[in-house]
Design a protein around this motif. Structure first.
Motif, PDB file in Angstrom:
ATOM      1  N   PHE A  88      42.146 -10.074  -8.074  1.00 21.45           N
ATOM      2  CA  PHE A  88      41.133  -9.017  -8.102  1.00 21.45           C
ATOM      3  C   PHE A  88      39.818  -9.525  -7.544  1.00 21.45           C
ATOM      4  O   PHE A  88      39.406 -10.657  -7.835  1.00 21.45           O
ATOM      5  CB  PHE A  88      40.856  -8.558  -9.538  1.00 21.45           C
ATOM      6  CG  PHE A  88      41.997  -7.880 -10.218  1.00 21.45           C
ATOM      7  CD1 PHE A  88      42.806  -8.585 -11.105  1.00 21.45           C
ATOM      8  CD2 PHE A  88      42.261  -6.540 -10.002  1.00 21.45           C
ATOM      9  CE1 PHE A  88      43.858  -7.960 -11.753  1.00 21.45           C
ATOM     10  CE2 PHE A  88      43.309  -5.903 -10.655  1.00 21.45           C
ATOM     11  CZ  PHE A  88      44.105  -6.617 -11.523  1.00 21.45           C
ATOM     12  N   LEU A  98      30.348  -5.479 -14.160  1.00 15.41           N
ATOM     13  CA  LEU A  98      31.337  -6.028 -13.248  1.00 15.41           C
ATOM     14  C   LEU A  98      32.399  -4.972 -12.983  1.00 15.41           C
ATOM     15  O   LEU A  98      33.088  -4.534 -13.900  1.00 15.41           O
ATOM     16  CB  LEU A  98      31.938  -7.259 -13.906  1.00 15.41           C
ATOM     17  CG  LEU A  98      32.675  -8.282 -13.059  1.00 15.41           C
ATOM     18  CD1 LEU A  98      31.779  -8.805 -11.959  1.00 15.41           C
ATOM     19  CD2 LEU A  98      33.153  -9.420 -13.949  1.00 15.41           C
ATOM     20  N   PHE A 100      35.833  -3.906 -11.006  1.00 13.14           N
ATOM     21  CA  PHE A 100      36.998  -4.504 -10.372  1.00 13.14           C
ATOM     22  C   PHE A 100      37.653  -3.580  -9.360  1.00 13.14           C
ATOM     23  O   PHE A 100      37.671  -2.356  -9.525  1.00 13.14           O
ATOM     24  CB  PHE A 100      38.047  -4.869 -11.432  1.00 13.14           C
ATOM     25  CG  PHE A 100      37.697  -6.080 -12.242  1.00 13.14           C
ATOM     26  CD1 PHE A 100      36.804  -6.000 -13.297  1.00 13.14           C
ATOM     27  CD2 PHE A 100      38.258  -7.313 -11.943  1.00 13.14           C
ATOM     28  CE1 PHE A 100      36.467  -7.123 -14.040  1.00 13.14           C
ATOM     29  CE2 PHE A 100      37.936  -8.438 -12.680  1.00 13.14           C
ATOM     30  CZ  PHE A 100      37.036  -8.343 -13.721  1.00 13.14           C
ATOM     31  N   GLY A 101      38.212  -4.195  -8.309  1.00  8.64           N
ATOM     32  CA  GLY A 101      39.091  -3.479  -7.411  1.00  8.64           C
ATOM     33  C   GLY A 101      40.445  -3.305  -8.077  1.00  8.64           C
ATOM     34  O   GLY A 101      40.660  -3.759  -9.204  1.00  8.64           O
TER      35      GLY A 101
ATOM     36  N   TYR B  35      37.151  -3.428 -21.419  1.00 10.20           N
ATOM     37  CA  TYR B  35      37.824  -2.857 -20.263  1.00 10.20           C
ATOM     38  C   TYR B  35      39.147  -2.237 -20.710  1.00 10.20           C
ATOM     39  O   TYR B  35      39.795  -2.718 -21.635  1.00 10.20           O
ATOM     40  CB  TYR B  35      38.136  -3.929 -19.209  1.00 10.20           C
ATOM     41  CG  TYR B  35      36.958  -4.438 -18.432  1.00 10.20           C
ATOM     42  CD1 TYR B  35      36.207  -5.513 -18.891  1.00 10.20           C
ATOM     43  CD2 TYR B  35      36.602  -3.865 -17.209  1.00 10.20           C
ATOM     44  CE1 TYR B  35      35.127  -5.992 -18.163  1.00 10.20           C
ATOM     45  CE2 TYR B  35      35.527  -4.340 -16.475  1.00 10.20           C
ATOM     46  CZ  TYR B  35      34.794  -5.398 -16.956  1.00 10.20           C
ATOM     47  OH  TYR B  35      33.730  -5.875 -16.237  1.00 10.20           O
ATOM     48  N   GLN B  37      42.861  -1.496 -19.085  1.00 11.71           N
ATOM     49  CA  GLN B  37      43.700  -1.790 -17.931  1.00 11.71           C
ATOM     50  C   GLN B  37      45.047  -1.095 -18.097  1.00 11.71           C
ATOM     51  O   GLN B  37      45.878  -1.516 -18.903  1.00 11.71           O
ATOM     52  CB  GLN B  37      43.900  -3.297 -17.738  1.00 11.71           C
ATOM     53  CG  GLN B  37      44.630  -3.622 -16.444  1.00 11.71           C
ATOM     54  CD  GLN B  37      44.690  -5.105 -16.146  1.00 11.71           C
ATOM     55  OE1 GLN B  37      44.659  -5.939 -17.047  1.00 11.71           O
ATOM     56  NE2 GLN B  37      44.768  -5.454 -14.870  1.00 11.71           N
ATOM     57  N   PRO B  43      41.208  -3.672 -14.097  1.00  6.22           N
ATOM     58  CA  PRO B  43      40.467  -3.352 -15.320  1.00  6.22           C
ATOM     59  C   PRO B  43      39.373  -2.325 -15.044  1.00  6.22           C
ATOM     60  O   PRO B  43      38.636  -2.448 -14.071  1.00  6.22           O
ATOM     61  CB  PRO B  43      39.856  -4.703 -15.721  1.00  6.22           C
ATOM     62  CG  PRO B  43      40.685  -5.730 -15.026  1.00  6.22           C
ATOM     63  CD  PRO B  43      41.115  -5.093 -13.752  1.00  6.22           C
ATOM     64  N   LEU B  45      36.000  -0.616 -16.560  1.00  3.95           N
ATOM     65  CA  LEU B  45      34.986  -0.842 -17.588  1.00  3.95           C
ATOM     66  C   LEU B  45      34.817   0.386 -18.470  1.00  3.95           C
ATOM     67  O   LEU B  45      34.668   1.505 -17.982  1.00  3.95           O
ATOM     68  CB  LEU B  45      33.647  -1.175 -16.938  1.00  3.95           C
ATOM     69  CG  LEU B  45      32.515  -1.425 -17.943  1.00  3.95           C
ATOM     70  CD1 LEU B  45      32.671  -2.807 -18.582  1.00  3.95           C
ATOM     71  CD2 LEU B  45      31.153  -1.300 -17.283  1.00  3.95           C
ATOM     72  N   LEU B  91      40.993  -4.931 -22.854  1.00  2.00           N
ATOM     73  CA  LEU B  91      40.495  -6.285 -22.667  1.00  2.00           C
ATOM     74  C   LEU B  91      39.036  -6.376 -23.075  1.00  2.00           C
ATOM     75  O   LEU B  91      38.226  -5.529 -22.697  1.00  2.00           O
ATOM     76  CB  LEU B  91      40.615  -6.699 -21.196  1.00  2.00           C
ATOM     77  CG  LEU B  91      42.025  -6.834 -20.625  1.00  2.00           C
ATOM     78  CD1 LEU B  91      41.988  -6.801 -19.110  1.00  2.00           C
ATOM     79  CD2 LEU B  91      42.667  -8.125 -21.106  1.00  2.00           C
TER      80      LEU B  91
END
Lengths: 110, 114
Positions: A88, A98, A100-101, B35, B37, B43, B45, B91
């Motif tokens: 990722f 943060l 994420f892709g 997070y 997922q 993930p 947020l 997470l």
């Protein structure tokens, strides 16, 4: 909201072949972080890139940040079965969270 | 150094039930993230805390999800009532500051809603 696109979504390689995953953004990124998630595991930090055109190496892994700071790549030379997992990229701009892709899932065939 | 601790590791509940997850971040880490997922995805947020204050909860479904971080250390994430689409790994991650530092993730809680 901010979003980074990763390609390819999946990659199957023979052990010993090289592998590259790309992370792209339509807007300028502040910095890029790369994470690896093994099957059944949790994301683990690999590296952070901050400067335009930055290149960092970790053994067989090479990370690049584009000159315009809109893209990044992770290249693995001579893949091994231990490289299996999902890679990722994550975008961080200033104090924003943060993001994420969707990741690139790497399979290595021995 | 102890890592991020999460519990439980697994949870199976029926839809419309309630569930709570617990996270203990790395000692001294001011920033804490939750997070979600979903299988095969990255993930997503849900919420970010800085000490005991919320920095970003724009993607938290507030009609059913809630989170708190009393005293700026441990955190709990609650879902009430749960829906089938909430099945995912939750997470928790922490980082030393809100700036350019890495996030350390816990093992996660795998929630299955049936």
């Amino acid at each position: 909201g901010q979003q980074v696109m990763q390609i390819p979504q999946y990659q199957h390689v023979q052990e010993g072949e090289d592998f590259t995953t790309y992370c792209n953004s339509s807007t300028t990124l502040s910095n890029i972080q790369w994470y690896k998630q093994r099957p059944g595991g949790h994301p683990v930090f690999l590296i952070q890139l901050v400067k335009s055109g930055e290149v960092k190496k970790q053994k067989r892994l090479t990370f690049q940040f584009g000159e315009a700071k809109k893209n990044s790549s992770l290249h693995i030379t001579a893949t091994q079965t231990t490289d299996v997992g999902t890679y990722f990229c994550a975008d961080r701009r200033g104090n924003t969270p943060l993001v994420f892709g969707k990741g690139t899932r790497l399979s290595v065939i021995a | 150094e102890a890592g991020v601790a999460q519990s439980p590791r697994y949870k199976i509940i029926e839809k419309r039930q309630s569930v709570a997850f617990w996270c203990n971040p790395i000692s001294g880490h001011a920033t804490l993230y939750w997070y979600q997922q979903i299988l095969g995805q990255g993930p997503k947020l849900l919420i970010q805390f800085q000490n005991n204050g919320v920095v970003d909860d724009s993607q938290l479904p507030k009609d059913r999800f809630s989170a708190e971080r009393l005293k700026g250390v441990d955190s709990t994430l609650k879902i009430q009532p749960a829906k089938l689409e909430d099945s995912a790994v939750y997470l928790c991650a922490s980082s030393a500051t809100r700036g350019h530092t890495e996030a350390f993730f816990g093992q996660g809680t795998r929630l299955t809603v049936v």
